[in-house]
Design an enzyme around this catalytic site. Sequence first.
Site, PDB file in Angstrom:
ATOM      1  N   ARG A 131      90.303  45.641 111.456  1.00  0.00           N
ATOM      2  CA  ARG A 131      90.594  46.117 111.116  1.00  0.00           C
ATOM      3  C   ARG A 131      91.223  46.598 109.786  1.00  0.00           C
ATOM      4  NH1 ARG A 131      93.143  51.602 112.070  1.00  0.00           N
ATOM      5  NH2 ARG A 131      93.381  50.236 114.440  1.00  0.00           N
ATOM      6  N   TYR A 184      76.341  62.236  94.496  1.00  0.00           N
ATOM      7  CA  TYR A 184      74.985  62.028  95.488  1.00  0.00           C
ATOM      8  C   TYR A 184      75.369  62.634  96.316  1.00  0.00           C
ATOM      9  CZ  TYR A 184      74.040  59.091  99.259  1.00  0.00           C
ATOM     10  OH  TYR A 184      73.676  58.499 100.394  1.00  0.00           O
ATOM     11  N   ASP A 256      81.927  55.977  90.457  1.00  0.00           N
ATOM     12  CA  ASP A 256      81.090  55.416  91.750  1.00  0.00           C
ATOM     13  C   ASP A 256      80.457  54.714  91.007  1.00  0.00           C
ATOM     14  OD1 ASP A 256      78.540  54.596  92.996  1.00  0.00           O
ATOM     15  OD2 ASP A 256      78.488  57.019  94.100  1.00  0.00           O
ATOM     16  N   LYS A 281      72.772  48.849  98.207  1.00  0.00           N
ATOM     17  CA  LYS A 281      72.502  48.840  97.433  1.00  0.00           C
ATOM     18  C   LYS A 281      72.259  47.800  96.328  1.00  0.00           C
ATOM     19  CE  LYS A 281      72.319  53.527  98.248  1.00  0.00           C
ATOM     20  NZ  LYS A 281      73.461  54.420  97.730  1.00  0.00           N
TER      21      LYS A 281
HETATM   22  C1  LIG Z   1      73.714  55.461  98.725  1.00  0.00           C
HETATM   23  C2  LIG Z   1      74.789  56.132  97.663  1.00  0.00           C
HETATM   24  C3  LIG Z   1      75.999  56.348  98.482  1.00  0.00           C
HETATM   25  C4  LIG Z   1      76.263  56.263  99.585  1.00  0.00           C
HETATM   26  O1  LIG Z   1      76.601  55.091 100.454  1.00  0.00           O
HETATM   27  P1  LIG Z   1      75.928  54.436 101.555  1.00  0.00           P
HETATM   28  O2  LIG Z   1      76.653  53.137 101.273  1.00  0.00           O
HETATM   29  O3  LIG Z   1      74.956  54.880 102.340  1.00  0.00           O
HETATM   30  O4  LIG Z   1      77.208  55.103 102.730  1.00  0.00           O
HETATM   31  C5  LIG Z   1      77.322  57.284  97.229  1.00  0.00           C
HETATM   32  N1  LIG Z   1      76.726  56.936  96.318  1.00  0.00           N
HETATM   33  C6  LIG Z   1      75.869  56.477  95.487  1.00  0.00           C
HETATM   34  C7  LIG Z   1      75.553  56.487  93.898  1.00  0.00           C
HETATM   35  C8  LIG Z   1      74.443  55.941  96.064  1.00  0.00           C
HETATM   36  O5  LIG Z   1      73.176  56.255  95.679  1.00  0.00           O
END
Ligand SMILES: *Cc1c(COP(=O)(O)O)cnc(C)c1O
Length: 471
Positions: A131, A184, A256, A281
Amino acid sequence: MTSRSVGRTPCVRAPKIRQSPDEHTPSETPGDTVTQPNRTAIGFDEGSNGAAHWFGELTRRRSAGPISAQHKVLPRSLSPETLAVHAGTYEDPITGSVGTPIFQTSTFLLDDASYGAFSDGALRDVPIYTRYGNPSQWSVQEKIAALEGAESALVTSSGMSAIANTIYALTNSGSHIISAYDVYGGTYNLLREDMPSAGREVTFVDPTDIEAIRSAVRPETQVLFFEALTNPLLKAPAIRQIAGIAAAANALLVVDNTFLTPVLMQPLALGADVVIHSATKYLAGHSDLTAGAAAGRRKFLDRIWAQTLRFGGTLEPLSCFLLERGIKTLPLRIEKQNDNAREIAKFLASHERVAEVYHPALGGDRYADLEHADYRGYGGMVSFEVNGGDAAALAFMRNLTVPYVATSLGGVESLVSMPSNTSHSSLTTRQMSLIGINPGLVRFSAGIENARDLIGDLRHALDALDEEGVR
Ligand SMILES: *Cc1c(COP(=O)(O)O)cnc(C)c1O
């Protein structure tokens, strides 16, 4: 370890992470808690004629880490294609393994260096407990840091873990946060539901309205949180200008970068302080794991790391391996996904069953202020409105044979879904139209399939609507 270790002369390579006490050099006697040359030495091939010599001088560079002497650190000036393959690889001195081993362990032997780390508060730099840190995490973290042009990175168990830990770490009770009302969904819920009860006030603005962002700033504003490209309408906020607003307000800009990836935009170079990813993603890229990442200056990442220790949400070693492997092909995948999305957007814009197409490569009024120099491409996402509203859009998706109908994005396979009955289903019709989500909106995540096959499938699915009598 017979012929292998003879050929690789492990004695001249940097020592391995763990040293048994009798391997310590005189300067590392018990009690000497600061000197840990085995953990801080940079480079993987000091003075040997090993196979890894081809980067020569480039390899001997300091990094803010955390890394060990076995982690390959490369200068950020190298191309993304090269960094994606090589940065951060753990070069095992015993086996000569070409790929990073999976350090599938929750804990590590305690030695003088560990005790020193405890007493010095340097727990992020010594493997003690997974961790806190694990060489599998360090490998993929160094790869992400290199790609984002960051000093340091942290991987987490999901994108939301990275977002929640970052926002908590960089704000205090009594502070103020500015974000976008169409951020998001998970982020929106965190900001909307959890931040006020944690003493952080949040103002939501249109991310493309610079004046609205500027006038939302207050003396107690600590964080501005924006997405490099928004979901699902692919709005492109002026990150460079927002960074200027944040700097003038003595606040931090968190971006992000999930939709663009560092291959297409490096928010830190545009003035952002911390970059976030849902590594689930594009970074991982194969729809086979859930992970998140944060990157930026070490002083910020240390705070985010400390927050993650308390909230949990560390990334498991096996997922680190999968993520590291996925990122090796990120630039190749992104190039193909860019091309596919652009071709698909052009095709859709020409089809009479499509009312509107959202993609920056199409230009137009919506992207009139785009600073093209800040982008190396616009990513693999395309959103569009099917004439006939949500029922027609559903019928259209049922007609598709190549893409999968599923939420998420960024995988090698094309995915298609409707925001109105998935990611944005909790919004009222009025809220949706305020954001600009009109009936019939479909979001397409282009994979790496052949563009002709994808377009042929889209054409067939749209044309079939008329044959089926869908209006
Ligand atoms: C999917 C997504 C998230 C969240 O990510 P997880 O891996 O599902 O927790 C945050 N920001 C954006 C732009 C996303 O597409």
